[in-house]
Design a protein around this motif. Structure first.
Motif, PDB file in Angstrom:
ATOM      1  N   UNK A 189       5.628 -31.360   7.163  1.00  0.00           N
ATOM      2  CA  UNK A 189       4.791 -31.192   5.964  1.00  0.00           C
ATOM      3  C   UNK A 189       5.640 -31.203   4.694  1.00  0.00           C
ATOM      4  N   UNK A 190       6.802 -30.561   4.748  1.00  0.00           N
ATOM      5  CA  UNK A 190       7.680 -30.530   3.577  1.00  0.00           C
ATOM      6  C   UNK A 190       8.190 -31.925   3.230  1.00  0.00           C
ATOM      7  N   UNK A 191       8.390 -32.759   4.216  1.00  0.00           N
ATOM      8  CA  UNK A 191       8.876 -34.125   3.987  1.00  0.00           C
ATOM      9  C   UNK A 191       7.768 -35.071   3.531  1.00  0.00           C
ATOM     10  N   UNK A 192       6.519 -34.704   3.752  1.00  0.00           N
ATOM     11  CA  UNK A 192       5.391 -35.591   3.462  1.00  0.00           C
ATOM     12  C   UNK A 192       4.279 -34.882   2.691  1.00  0.00           C
ATOM     13  N   UNK A 193       4.582 -34.306   1.532  1.00  0.00           N
ATOM     14  CA  UNK A 193       3.549 -33.538   0.819  1.00  0.00           C
ATOM     15  C   UNK A 193       2.352 -34.394   0.383  1.00  0.00           C
ATOM     16  N   UNK A 194       2.605 -35.623  -0.035  1.00  0.00           N
ATOM     17  CA  UNK A 194       1.497 -36.490  -0.471  1.00  0.00           C
ATOM     18  C   UNK A 194       0.573 -36.818   0.690  1.00  0.00           C
ATOM     19  N   UNK A 195       1.160 -37.141   1.830  1.00  0.00           N
ATOM     20  CA  UNK A 195       0.364 -37.450   3.024  1.00  0.00           C
ATOM     21  C   UNK A 195      -0.440 -36.231   3.464  1.00  0.00           C
ATOM     22  N   UNK A 196       0.166 -35.058   3.399  1.00  0.00           N
ATOM     23  CA  UNK A 196      -0.530 -33.841   3.812  1.00  0.00           C
ATOM     24  C   UNK A 196      -1.744 -33.584   2.913  1.00  0.00           C
ATOM     25  N   UNK A 197      -1.566 -33.813   1.606  1.00  0.00           N
ATOM     26  CA  UNK A 197      -2.685 -33.663   0.671  1.00  0.00           C
ATOM     27  C   UNK A 197      -3.766 -34.700   0.952  1.00  0.00           C
ATOM     28  N   UNK A 198      -3.335 -35.943   1.143  1.00  0.00           N
ATOM     29  CA  UNK A 198      -4.279 -37.046   1.387  1.00  0.00           C
ATOM     30  C   UNK A 198      -5.103 -36.809   2.647  1.00  0.00           C
ATOM     31  N   UNK A 199      -4.448 -36.342   3.716  1.00  0.00           N
ATOM     32  CA  UNK A 199      -5.139 -36.115   4.991  1.00  0.00           C
ATOM     33  C   UNK A 199      -5.762 -34.729   5.079  1.00  0.00           C
ATOM     34  N   UNK A 200      -5.428 -33.858   4.147  1.00  0.00           N
ATOM     35  CA  UNK A 200      -5.947 -32.494   4.184  1.00  0.00           C
ATOM     36  C   UNK A 200      -5.357 -31.674   5.311  1.00  0.00           C
ATOM     37  N   UNK A 201      -4.071 -31.889   5.590  1.00  0.00           N
ATOM     38  CA  UNK A 201      -3.415 -31.191   6.699  1.00  0.00           C
ATOM     39  C   UNK A 201      -2.528 -30.061   6.192  1.00  0.00           C
ATOM     40  N   UNK A 202      -2.479 -29.005   6.972  1.00  0.00           N
ATOM     41  CA  UNK A 202      -1.592 -27.874   6.726  1.00  0.00           C
ATOM     42  C   UNK A 202      -0.574 -27.835   7.867  1.00  0.00           C
ATOM     43  N   UNK A 203       0.480 -27.026   7.726  1.00  0.00           N
ATOM     44  CA  UNK A 203       1.411 -26.879   8.854  1.00  0.00           C
ATOM     45  C   UNK A 203       0.707 -26.418  10.137  1.00  0.00           C
ATOM     46  N   UNK A 204      -0.316 -25.582  10.009  1.00  0.00           N
ATOM     47  CA  UNK A 204      -1.050 -25.136  11.198  1.00  0.00           C
ATOM     48  C   UNK A 204      -1.783 -26.300  11.867  1.00  0.00           C
ATOM     49  N   UNK A 205      -2.377 -27.178  11.058  1.00  0.00           N
ATOM     50  CA  UNK A 205      -3.068 -28.340  11.623  1.00  0.00           C
ATOM     51  C   UNK A 205      -2.074 -29.295  12.276  1.00  0.00           C
ATOM     52  N   UNK A 206      -0.910 -29.473  11.659  1.00  0.00           N
ATOM     53  CA  UNK A 206       0.130 -30.334  12.248  1.00  0.00           C
ATOM     54  C   UNK A 206       0.612 -29.726  13.564  1.00  0.00           C
ATOM     55  N   UNK A 207       0.732 -28.405  13.600  1.00  0.00           N
ATOM     56  CA  UNK A 207       1.113 -27.710  14.837  1.00  0.00           C
ATOM     57  C   UNK A 207       0.124 -28.045  15.955  1.00  0.00           C
ATOM     58  N   UNK A 208      -1.163 -27.939  15.666  1.00  0.00           N
ATOM     59  CA  UNK A 208      -2.199 -28.238  16.660  1.00  0.00           C
ATOM     60  C   UNK A 208      -2.096 -29.695  17.106  1.00  0.00           C
ATOM     61  N   UNK A 209      -1.888 -30.596  16.162  1.00  0.00           N
ATOM     62  CA  UNK A 209      -1.756 -32.017  16.503  1.00  0.00           C
ATOM     63  C   UNK A 209      -0.536 -32.259  17.393  1.00  0.00           C
ATOM     64  N   UNK A 210       0.574 -31.618  17.068  1.00  0.00           N
ATOM     65  CA  UNK A 210       1.794 -31.787  17.875  1.00  0.00           C
ATOM     66  C   UNK A 210       1.581 -31.301  19.301  1.00  0.00           C
ATOM     67  N   UNK A 211       1.006 -30.132  19.425  1.00  0.00           N
ATOM     68  CA  UNK A 211       0.743 -29.591  20.758  1.00  0.00           C
ATOM     69  C   UNK A 211      -0.201 -30.524  21.510  1.00  0.00           C
ATOM     70  N   UNK A 212      -1.213 -31.050  20.824  1.00  0.00           N
ATOM     71  CA  UNK A 212      -2.150 -31.993  21.449  1.00  0.00           C
ATOM     72  C   UNK A 212      -1.427 -33.256  21.898  1.00  0.00           C
ATOM     73  N   UNK A 213      -0.497 -33.732  21.085  1.00  0.00           N
ATOM     74  CA  UNK A 213       0.257 -34.937  21.440  1.00  0.00           C
ATOM     75  C   UNK A 213       1.147 -34.710  22.657  1.00  0.00           C
ATOM     76  N   UNK A 214       1.751 -33.554  22.729  1.00  0.00           N
ATOM     77  CA  UNK A 214       2.598 -33.235  23.887  1.00  0.00           C
ATOM     78  C   UNK A 214       1.748 -33.177  25.150  1.00  0.00           C
ATOM     79  N   UNK A 215       0.621 -32.493  25.067  1.00  0.00           N
ATOM     80  CA  UNK A 215      -0.261 -32.395  26.240  1.00  0.00           C
ATOM     81  C   UNK A 215      -0.821 -33.765  26.628  1.00  0.00           C
TER      82      UNK A 215
END
Length: 168
Positions: free
Chosen positions: A92-118
């Motif tokens: 998120x720190x490396x991609x602030x514009x993308x996070x704003x555009x997609x409406x993602x927070x670090x918590x949402x990215x965490x969920x996505x990462x865990x989903x990707x691993x599973x």
């Protein structure tokens, strides 16, 4: 032992930043021992995470790069959760514009990462007979991380399906 040896010989300074740089630039370390070391030295882990630049990288590709430097544990647990949390914040720190555009927070990215691993495990494991479909992945992921576009989640699925595991 190796890090201590290098410090005793004056090759490596006893600072978390210097040790992190050494780990980041050295590809032939024993990843099982490295994992134990990083679990004990969270200051080094923090500095190692900040050495990664995930700017303009697609999330699964950034996660793959991260796990090339910091190997994922073979089992779920507190250490994996710590790694995903640190990765999520750094991404998120490396991609602030993308996070704003997609409406993602670090918590949402965490969920996505865990989903990707599973999903990676589900699609690549010979023990899983009924592989998760794209539709199921989209439905499950959007329930867990709301406000994420269906198209974006679909692209995540396609990346894992076509390229493979994120935490190999």
């Amino acid at each position: 032992q190796g890090v201590n040896y290098f410090m005793s010989k004056g090759i490596l300074d006893d600072s978390s930043k210097e040790i992190a740089k050494f780990i980041f630039c050295t590809r032939t370390l024993n990843w099982k021992k490295l994992r134990i070391y990083l679990d004990e030295r969270r200051d080094v882990l923090d500095d190692l995470v900040t050495l990664h630049n995930f700017r303009n990288q697609f999330l699964p590709n950034a996660l793959r790069e991260f796990f090339r430097h910091i190997h994922a544990p073979e089992e779920r647990g507190e250490y994996l959760e710590t790694l995903i949390t640190k990765f999520s914040h750094r991404f998120c720190a490396c991609n602030p514009d993308l996070m704003r555009e997609l409406g993602l927070s670090p918590d949402a990215v965490y969920v996505l990462c865990y989903s990707l691993i599973l999903l990676s495990i589900d699609l690549t494991s010979p023990h899983v007979k009924n592989k998760m479909s794209k539709r199921e992945f989209i439905r499950n992921t959007r329930r867990a991380a709301q406000n994420i576009s269906e198209d974006f989640v679909g692209h995540l699925y396609d990346n894992i399906y076509l390229i493979g595991h994120v935490a190999a």
